[in-house]
Design a protein around this motif. Structure first.
Motif, PDB file in Angstrom:
ATOM      1  N   ALA A   1       0.825  -1.215   0.000  1.00  0.00           N
ATOM      2  CA  ALA A   1       0.000   0.000   0.000  1.00  0.00           C
ATOM      3  C   ALA A   1       0.862   1.269   0.000  1.00  0.00           C
ATOM      4  O   ALA A   1       0.563   2.236  -0.703  1.00  0.00           O
TER       5      ALA A   1
ATOM      6  N   GLN B   1       2.343   1.585  -3.439  1.00  0.00           N
ATOM      7  CA  GLN B   1       1.297   1.993  -4.379  1.00  0.00           C
ATOM      8  C   GLN B   1       1.119   3.509  -4.320  1.00  0.00           C
ATOM      9  O   GLN B   1       1.005   4.173  -5.349  1.00  0.00           O
TER      10      GLN B   1
ATOM     11  N   HIS C   1       0.223   4.284  -8.252  1.00  0.00           N
ATOM     12  CA  HIS C   1      -0.385   3.222  -9.042  1.00  0.00           C
ATOM     13  C   HIS C   1      -1.856   3.066  -8.671  1.00  0.00           C
ATOM     14  O   HIS C   1      -2.260   3.399  -7.563  1.00  0.00           O
ATOM     15  N   SER C   2      -2.622   2.518  -9.584  1.00  0.00           N
ATOM     16  CA  SER C   2      -4.068   2.388  -9.387  1.00  0.00           C
ATOM     17  C   SER C   2      -4.464   1.215  -8.485  1.00  0.00           C
ATOM     18  O   SER C   2      -5.552   1.216  -7.925  1.00  0.00           O
ATOM     19  N   SER C   3      -3.588   0.223  -8.357  1.00  0.00           N
ATOM     20  CA  SER C   3      -3.926  -0.936  -7.525  1.00  0.00           C
ATOM     21  C   SER C   3      -2.659  -1.619  -7.029  1.00  0.00           C
ATOM     22  O   SER C   3      -1.586  -1.476  -7.632  1.00  0.00           O
ATOM     23  N   PRO C   4      -2.787  -2.395  -5.942  1.00  0.00           N
ATOM     24  CA  PRO C   4      -1.631  -3.139  -5.439  1.00  0.00           C
ATOM     25  C   PRO C   4      -1.068  -4.112  -6.481  1.00  0.00           C
ATOM     26  O   PRO C   4       0.145  -4.305  -6.559  1.00  0.00           O
ATOM     27  N   SER C   5      -1.927  -4.726  -7.284  1.00  0.00           N
ATOM     28  CA  SER C   5      -1.443  -5.692  -8.271  1.00  0.00           C
ATOM     29  C   SER C   5      -0.552  -5.016  -9.310  1.00  0.00           C
ATOM     30  O   SER C   5       0.429  -5.608  -9.771  1.00  0.00           O
ATOM     31  N   VAL C   6      -0.858  -3.773  -9.668  1.00  0.00           N
ATOM     32  CA  VAL C   6      -0.017  -3.024 -10.609  1.00  0.00           C
ATOM     33  C   VAL C   6       1.355  -2.797  -9.991  1.00  0.00           C
ATOM     34  O   VAL C   6       2.386  -2.990 -10.638  1.00  0.00           O
ATOM     35  N   THR C   7       1.377  -2.430  -8.715  1.00  0.00           N
ATOM     36  CA  THR C   7       2.644  -2.173  -8.024  1.00  0.00           C
ATOM     37  C   THR C   7       3.476  -3.446  -7.919  1.00  0.00           C
ATOM     38  O   THR C   7       4.680  -3.428  -8.194  1.00  0.00           O
TER      39      THR C   7
END
Length: 100
Positions: A66, A69, A74-80
């Motif tokens: 978090a 992010q 970034h838009s979401s944790p998965s992107v990070t």
């Protein structure tokens, strides 16, 4: 990287400024590193690489996606996690431990 950071204390900057005891390098200094790296043939060194490495090692130490992010906007944790290579690390580990 492990050899370089082996004796570092928690909270020490990876790329330290010569100004002050434990201060990070500036953006200008980071660009100078990139420019000088290219002059001696190091094409892979760059601001983006240093940014991703910061994220990767920050995650390894704190396991707080978090915060990263937010830092990276970034838009979401998965992107990070994908950006810093953690997803790929997990995929690689799953293959190493997999057997039929």
């Amino acid at each position: 990287m492990e050899k370089y950071t082996k004796n570092m204390k928690t909270g020490e900057y990876l790329f330290k400024s010569r100004k002050g005891k434990n201060r990070p390098i500036t953006t200008v200094q980071a660009y100078k590193i990139k420019r000088n790296g290219k002059r001696i043939g190091l094409e892979e060194i760059g601001i983006h690489t240093m940014r991703k490495n910061l994220g990767y090692w920050h995650y390894q130490q704190y396991k707080d996606v978090a915060i990263l992010q937010e830092i990276f906007n970034h838009s979401s944790p998965s992107v990070t996690l994908r950006y810093i290579g953690i997803n790929q690390d997990n995929i690689d580990k799953s293959y190493m431990n997999f057997s039929l």
